[in-house]
Enzyme design. Structure first.
Site, PDB file in Angstrom:
ATOM      1  N   PRO A   2     -18.730 -34.686  39.337  1.00 50.91           N
ATOM      2  CA  PRO A   2     -18.570 -34.669  40.579  1.00 50.91           C
ATOM      3  C   PRO A   2     -19.018 -33.522  41.501  1.00 50.91           C
ATOM      4  CG  PRO A   2     -16.630 -34.468  39.280  1.00 50.91           C
ATOM      5  CD  PRO A   2     -17.854 -34.144  38.582  1.00 50.91           C
ATOM      6  N   GLU A   3     -19.691 -33.695  42.720  1.00 50.16           N
ATOM      7  CA  GLU A   3     -20.130 -32.662  43.434  1.00 50.16           C
ATOM      8  C   GLU A   3     -19.061 -32.921  44.743  1.00 50.16           C
ATOM      9  OE1 GLU A   3     -24.124 -31.704  44.075  1.00 50.16           O
ATOM     10  OE2 GLU A   3     -24.579 -32.712  42.147  1.00 50.16           O
TER      11      GLU A   3
END
Length: 271
Positions: A2-3
């Site tokens: 996840p960014e």
DNA sequence: CTGTAGACCTGGAGGC
DNA sequence: TGCCTCCAGGTCTACA
């Protein structure tokens, strides 16, 4: 995994849990990046979830008497499930709301994520207090970034991935934003022009916003709290496209390791 | 202070 | 099949 966009999509998915009260917390494995507070089940019992915020890649779940600071690391995932949902190998924590569900389940094969509890203002937590601006906030602009990193020898890709400069940009979106900005990732920050900084900030905002709208990038394993895939990975111009043709000029996309992270760019489009 | 390498951890892919 | 190596969305910590 996840960014910022994936974390924001996760946060939005948790909104149906607002105002619900925790009746039980089951911790099957305490050892995440930092050990989970052993008293958490006792602390959270009967507490109501009153607010869901995000800062950088941290989800801030505010309860009656404090805040859970949740980071998904590389492989972490939150899902909302019915009480009867079978427990899989890497399902480390269940937050059970009401007596009959739903469950908020934390799953994380690599255990690089974290679940921390604080009774203080989470923004003053040691992991949060000296972070750079949010990429979508107005105080993140060309002037700010130029002043902040124009003197640095560090390559521009590392600089925009450094959360002291701006938060939320990870390996995928750094490559994508640099492609749109026509800047090679290995350029030193001190050699990037003011005009290029201006483009870079503009495209960071566009790419991040667009990725949130499209539900994030589902690479091998990202999906939202309901198990739905994002589809921003279909929009990647360079990330994961080594050996394929550039959509702009039809040159071959190059992959190169820069500062220990694989980076993707078009040699012709990006100078 | 600046920049980089190592560390944490599991699983999947590909080579032999 | 099995074993080995390499790779993966992050980021803190130690060290030069």
């Amino acid at each position: 995994m996840p960014e910022l966009p994936e974390v924001e999509v996760t946060r939005l998915g948790l909104i149906p849990l607002l105002n619900k009260t925790i009746c039980r917390v089951d911790i099957r494995n305490h050892s995440l990046r930092w050990p989970i507070n052993k008293n958490l089940p006792k602390i959270l019992k009967n507490q109501q979830l009153v607010e869901l915020k995000r800062r950088s890649k941290y989800i801030l779940a505010k309860f009656t008497n404090g805040t859970l600071i949740i980071h998904l690391g590389m492989s972490g995932h939150l899902s909302i499930l019915p009480l009867t949902s079978p427990i899989q190998k890497h399902d480390h924590v269940d937050f059970i709301f009401h007596n009959d569900g739903p469950i908020l389940r934390y799953t994380d094969p690599r255990r690089f994520g974290s679940i921390l509890w604080t009774q203080n203002n989470p923004m003053e937590h040691k992991l949060l207090f000296n972070l750079g601006p949010e990429p979508l906030d107005n105080d993140f602009d060309a002037n700010y970034l130029y002043k902040k990193i124009k003197g640095k020898k560090q390559c521009i890709k590392s600089a925009i991935m450094d959360a002291h400069n701006v938060v939320g940009i990870g390996n995928i979106y750094a490559s994508e934003a640099l492609f749109y900005s026509k800047i090679r990732p290995q350029r030193r920050s001190c050699n990037v022009t003011k005009k290029e900084y201006s483009d870079l900030v503009k495209f960071i905002k566009i790419v991040i916003k667009d990725a949130i709208i499209k539900g994030g990038s589902s690479m091998s394993d990202f999906f939202d709290v309901s198990g739905e895939n994002g589809y921003f990975q279909n929009e990647h111009k360079v990330y994961g496209r080594e050996g394929m043709l550039c959509y702009a000029c039809e040159s071959i996309i190059t992959q190169k390791r820069i500062a220990q992270r694989s980076s993707f760019f078009c040699k012709k489009c990006q100078k």
